[in-house]
Design a protein around this motif. Structure first.
Motif, mmCIF file in Angstrom:
data_model
loop_
_atom_site.group_PDB
_atom_site.id
_atom_site.type_symbol
_atom_site.label_atom_id
_atom_site.label_comp_id
_atom_site.label_asym_id
_atom_site.label_seq_id
_atom_site.Cartn_x
_atom_site.Cartn_y
_atom_site.Cartn_z
ATOM 1 N N ARG A 1 71.914 60.994 54.264
ATOM 2 C CA ARG A 1 72.056 61.055 52.806
ATOM 3 C C ARG A 1 71.391 59.835 52.186
ATOM 4 N NH1 ARG A 1 78.609 62.151 52.761
ATOM 5 N NH2 ARG A 1 78.599 64.272 53.641
ATOM 6 N N ASN A 2 70.262 60.074 51.512
ATOM 7 C CA ASN A 2 69.554 59.022 50.774
ATOM 8 C C ASN A 2 69.361 57.765 51.620
ATOM 9 O OD1 ASN A 2 69.365 60.507 48.300
ATOM 10 N ND2 ASN A 2 71.537 60.076 47.955
ATOM 11 N N VAL A 3 68.878 57.951 52.834
ATOM 12 C CA VAL A 3 68.758 56.842 53.781
ATOM 13 C C VAL A 3 67.434 56.108 53.589
ATOM 14 C CG1 VAL A 3 68.557 56.230 56.226
ATOM 15 C CG2 VAL A 3 70.277 57.891 55.488
ATOM 16 N N THR A 4 67.535 54.815 53.416
ATOM 17 C CA THR A 4 66.374 53.931 53.397
ATOM 18 C C THR A 4 66.586 52.863 54.459
ATOM 19 O OG1 THR A 4 65.898 54.266 51.047
ATOM 20 C CG2 THR A 4 65.085 52.230 52.038
ATOM 21 N N LEU B 1 71.705 52.903 66.731
ATOM 22 C CA LEU B 1 71.026 51.710 67.228
ATOM 23 C C LEU B 1 70.505 50.838 66.098
ATOM 24 C CD1 LEU B 1 69.035 53.410 70.134
ATOM 25 C CD2 LEU B 1 71.166 52.115 70.296
ATOM 26 N N LEU B 2 70.380 51.423 64.915
ATOM 27 C CA LEU B 2 70.015 50.708 63.699
ATOM 28 C C LEU B 2 70.970 51.125 62.589
ATOM 29 C CD1 LEU B 2 66.112 51.130 63.526
ATOM 30 C CD2 LEU B 2 67.335 49.011 64.043
ATOM 31 N N ASP B 3 71.208 50.229 61.660
ATOM 32 C CA ASP B 3 71.974 50.564 60.462
ATOM 33 C C ASP B 3 71.018 50.793 59.302
ATOM 34 O OD1 ASP B 3 74.431 50.304 61.724
ATOM 35 O OD2 ASP B 3 74.564 48.156 61.257
ATOM 36 N N PRO B 4 71.311 51.761 58.435
ATOM 37 C CA PRO B 4 70.451 51.946 57.262
ATOM 38 C C PRO B 4 70.589 50.790 56.284
ATOM 39 C CG PRO B 4 72.381 53.381 57.131
ATOM 40 C CD PRO B 4 72.422 52.730 58.489
ATOM 41 N N THR B 5 69.508 50.467 55.610
ATOM 42 C CA THR B 5 69.576 49.486 54.533
ATOM 43 C C THR B 5 70.349 50.065 53.355
ATOM 44 O OG1 THR B 5 67.404 48.670 55.234
ATOM 45 C CG2 THR B 5 68.192 47.967 53.074
#
Length: 260
Positions: free
Chosen positions: A8-11, A53-57
């Motif tokens: 959802r609206n991932v940057t 493995l990564l978090d979204p900004t």
């Protein structure tokens, strides 16, 4: 049906570089979903976000009903992830690699024997069970990586260009295995640069400069291409990809640099 994979609206940014830009996607259970894009489009970043493995900004990623950022243990218990690079132990045999990963997953005794008895024939690797992984062909290495990934019965399989550099016959075998997994209820999310592989997916997402520019069935994507845009009678998925990427470039000619 509720989606088993959702963004959802991932940057996602790396400093000033944008790897993924306002990315939205839903994948239902039991689908083979293909993510297609050139090098640097953001495919690997997308898979790493889904795997926790990564978090979204910005935005939210949910997998199997769990938030991939703050419920990572629950997510990882339910997924299998194959990275681009072969990550197994070269000096161990096929069976020793499987035993090692079974130990990591806490799979012992009769259950371990049963799984090996299913996976080795399914991948046609029985006769290579005593061969060192470093002496396998590229296609066999990928089959071994897949077997180790499947040992803990993942609900969702994330594959990052799994057949890159693999010969055509091994690619065919690999996809036959994926179709069997779908029949068994596994959801498959595959990032690929091969458009003939994308044709095998239920739906395809076209990723360009970190943006999901289109997402539909291969047939519907090809139907978006006007016949004047191609020089032959039948539109291919490659034609669709090139046409839709060019359209996206025309709409946003001054796009900011994208991270790889």
């Amino acid at each position: 049906m509720d989606p088993i994979i959702q963004a959802r609206n991932v940057t996602r940014k790396f400093g000033d570089l944008v790897a993924l830009d306002k990315f939205n996607l839903e994948v239902p259970k039991g689908e083979i979903f293909g993510l297609v894009g050139p090098d640097g489009a953001g495919k690997t970043t997308t898979l790493r976000l889904f795997c926790g493995l990564l978090d979204p900004t910005e935005g939210e990623v949910r997998v199997a009903g769990f938030n991939a950022s703050n419920q990572t243990d629950q997510v990882r218990d339910r997924i299998g992830y194959m990275a681009q690079r072969f990550g197994l132990y070269q000096d161990l045999t096929v069976e020793e690699n499987m035993d090692f990963y079974a130990d990591l997953f806490g799979i012992v005794g009769a259950e371990r024997d049963r799984l090996k008895g299913e996976l080795l024939p399914m991948t046609r690797m029985q006769q290579f069970r005593n061969r060192q992984a470093g002496k396998l062909s590229g296609g066999m290495k990928q089959k071994l990586a897949l077997m180790c990934t499947l040992l803990h019965h993942p609900q969702i399989l994330f594959l990052d260009e799994p057949t890159n550099g693999v010969d055509p016959l091994s690619r065919r075998d690999f996809w036959a295995i994926l179709y069997q997994l779908i029949k068994d209820g596994v959801t498959v999310f595959v990032a690929t640069a091969y458009l003939d592989e994308a044709e095998r997916c239920n739906r395809v997402g076209l990723l360009h400069r970190g943006k999901l520019i289109h997402c539909d069935t291969p047939a519907n994507l090809k139907a978006m291409v006007p016949h004047y845009a191609v020089r032959h009678s039948e539109v291919s998925l490659e034609d669709a990809f090139i046409f839709l990427v060019n359209q996206a470039e025309l709409q946003n000619p001054n796009a900011a640099p994208i991270a790889s």
